[in-house]
Design an enzyme around this catalytic site. Structure first.
Site, mmCIF file in Angstrom:
data_model
loop_
_atom_site.group_PDB
_atom_site.id
_atom_site.type_symbol
_atom_site.label_atom_id
_atom_site.label_comp_id
_atom_site.label_asym_id
_atom_site.label_seq_id
_atom_site.Cartn_x
_atom_site.Cartn_y
_atom_site.Cartn_z
ATOM 1 N N TYR A 37 0.479 -74.720 -88.779
ATOM 2 C CA TYR A 37 1.643 -75.600 -88.895
ATOM 3 C C TYR A 37 1.317 -76.999 -88.371
ATOM 4 C CZ TYR A 37 4.019 -71.037 -89.235
ATOM 5 O OH TYR A 37 4.400 -69.766 -89.571
ATOM 6 N N HIS A 103 -2.730 -64.331 -88.979
ATOM 7 C CA HIS A 103 -1.744 -64.925 -89.884
ATOM 8 C C HIS A 103 -1.853 -64.373 -91.302
ATOM 9 C CE1 HIS A 103 0.558 -68.994 -90.424
ATOM 10 N NE2 HIS A 103 1.178 -67.996 -91.024
ATOM 11 N N ARG A 186 14.041 -69.089 -97.768
ATOM 12 C CA ARG A 186 13.667 -70.517 -97.786
ATOM 13 C C ARG A 186 14.860 -71.407 -98.129
ATOM 14 N NH1 ARG A 186 8.202 -70.269 -97.155
ATOM 15 N NH2 ARG A 186 7.151 -68.438 -98.004
ATOM 16 N N ALA A 190 21.221 -69.817 -98.078
ATOM 17 C CA ALA A 190 21.960 -70.515 -97.020
ATOM 18 C C ALA A 190 22.621 -71.783 -97.538
ATOM 19 C CB ALA A 190 21.024 -70.847 -95.861
ATOM 20 N N GLY A 191 22.840 -71.849 -98.847
ATOM 21 C CA GLY A 191 23.518 -72.996 -99.433
ATOM 22 C C GLY A 191 22.713 -74.271 -99.454
#
Length: 314
Positions: A37, A103, A186, A190-191
């Site tokens: 990340y 990972h 992703r 969740a709108g």
């Protein structure tokens, strides 16, 4: 991850720090980062923002998948894992990571050798427990034979259910926790997505199910999902998280966010108790094969060891 990797339009340092501290204040007890990340910057951010509150959270990070000479790649060799871990400890400004994952599976290195490197790190006191990310039941069992595996992290949501093929059975059999990443798919559940108008650098712009012509089809399913949430008196994101948490007692949801209000919404979902009828309504929407488009493009999918669903094999 989303604070400086994967989704573009990243918050500034001050906003990211406020969010992480707000998470701890709200009762969040685990923070999950990785060497990949931001090519290590995410680990540095955690140290700068909440390193002074280290006793308040379980710290998880990951190795093997990372940036090598400017390109995303895998290196599961024991010497590479040991080096990445030492670099992570330095970036995190700590001498101990509570949960350290492989990972992804480096198919060029036997899993036993990669896990062996982490077993030695446990013995040295550098990490507390070993995890695996996006790995199959067969790989999990081979790894567990070398050293007990504490957690499996894999994408899981009402939309993505590969773990149901065999990984959940392995977790139940071996006493391993399951950490569901992207539990709101992703942002789809969740709108957050109404069209394929993602900011520059957003990985969803390269994922088949988030781009046209698949996205329009999938948004019709999402509209039905949103209606179920409205009937239950909760937000779509809370419905997705509640559904994930209801699957098995060993499942933990790992939602990411850059918005303090969304963080509070996510935390509130942990105390939800969804009715059987509500859970069944979600299942009726996302039946096998309902969602159009694969999870990843072939190059990214080649790094995933988790079993395919029957419709993906077909």
């Amino acid at each position: 991850m989303g604070l400086n990797h994967g989704y573009g339009d990243f918050p500034g340092e001050a906003d990211a720090s406020r969010l992480l501290n707000h998470a701890l204040d709200a009762g969040v007890t685990m923070l999950d980062t990785a060497a990949l990340y931001g090519d290590g910057e995410n680990e540095r951010l955690v140290a700068r923002a909440v390193g002074h509150r280290r006793r308040e959270y379980t710290l998880a990070s990951k190795c093997v998948l990372g940036m090598f000479d400017g390109k995303r790649g895998l290196d599961g060799r024991p010497e590479a894992i040991a080096r990445t871990l030492d670099e992570a400890l330095a970036r995190l400004r700590t001498d101990h990571i509570d949960l350290y994952y492989l990972h992804r599976l480096d198919r060029n290195v036997p899993i036993e050798e990669s896990v062996g490197a982490l077993a030695r790190a446990v013995e040295a006191g550098k990490i507390g427990a070993i995890g695996l990310s996006e790995m199959s039941a067969a790989t999990i069992r081979r790894a567990h034979a070398v050293h007990p595996i504490a957690a499996i992290q894999t994408e899981f949501s009402p939309c993505v259910r590969n773990a149901e093929v065999a990984v959940f059975d392995a977790c139940a059999e071996l006493g391993i926790g399951f950490v569901a990443f992207s539990p709101v798919c992703r942002g789809l559940l969740a709108g957050a997505i109404k069209a394929a108008d993602y900011p520059a650098g957003d990985l969803r712009g390269n994922l088949p199910r988030f781009t046209e012509p698949n996205l329009s089809h999938n948004l019709k399913l999402v509209a039905r999902f949103d209606a179920v949430a409205a009937d239950a008196g909760i937000t779509p994101g809370q419905l997705a998280l509640g559904w994930v948490l209801a699957r098995h007692p060993f499942v933990v949801a790992l939602p990411g966010t850059r918005n303090p209000a969304h963080l509070d919404e996510n935390v509130a979902a942990a105390s939800l108790s969804l009715s059987v009828a509500t859970l069944a309504a979600v299942d009726a929407i996302f039946v096998p094969g309902a969602l159009a488009g694969r999870r990843y493009l072939p190059a990214m999918h080649a790094q995933v060891d988790t079993e395919l669903l029957p419709e993906e094999v077909a």
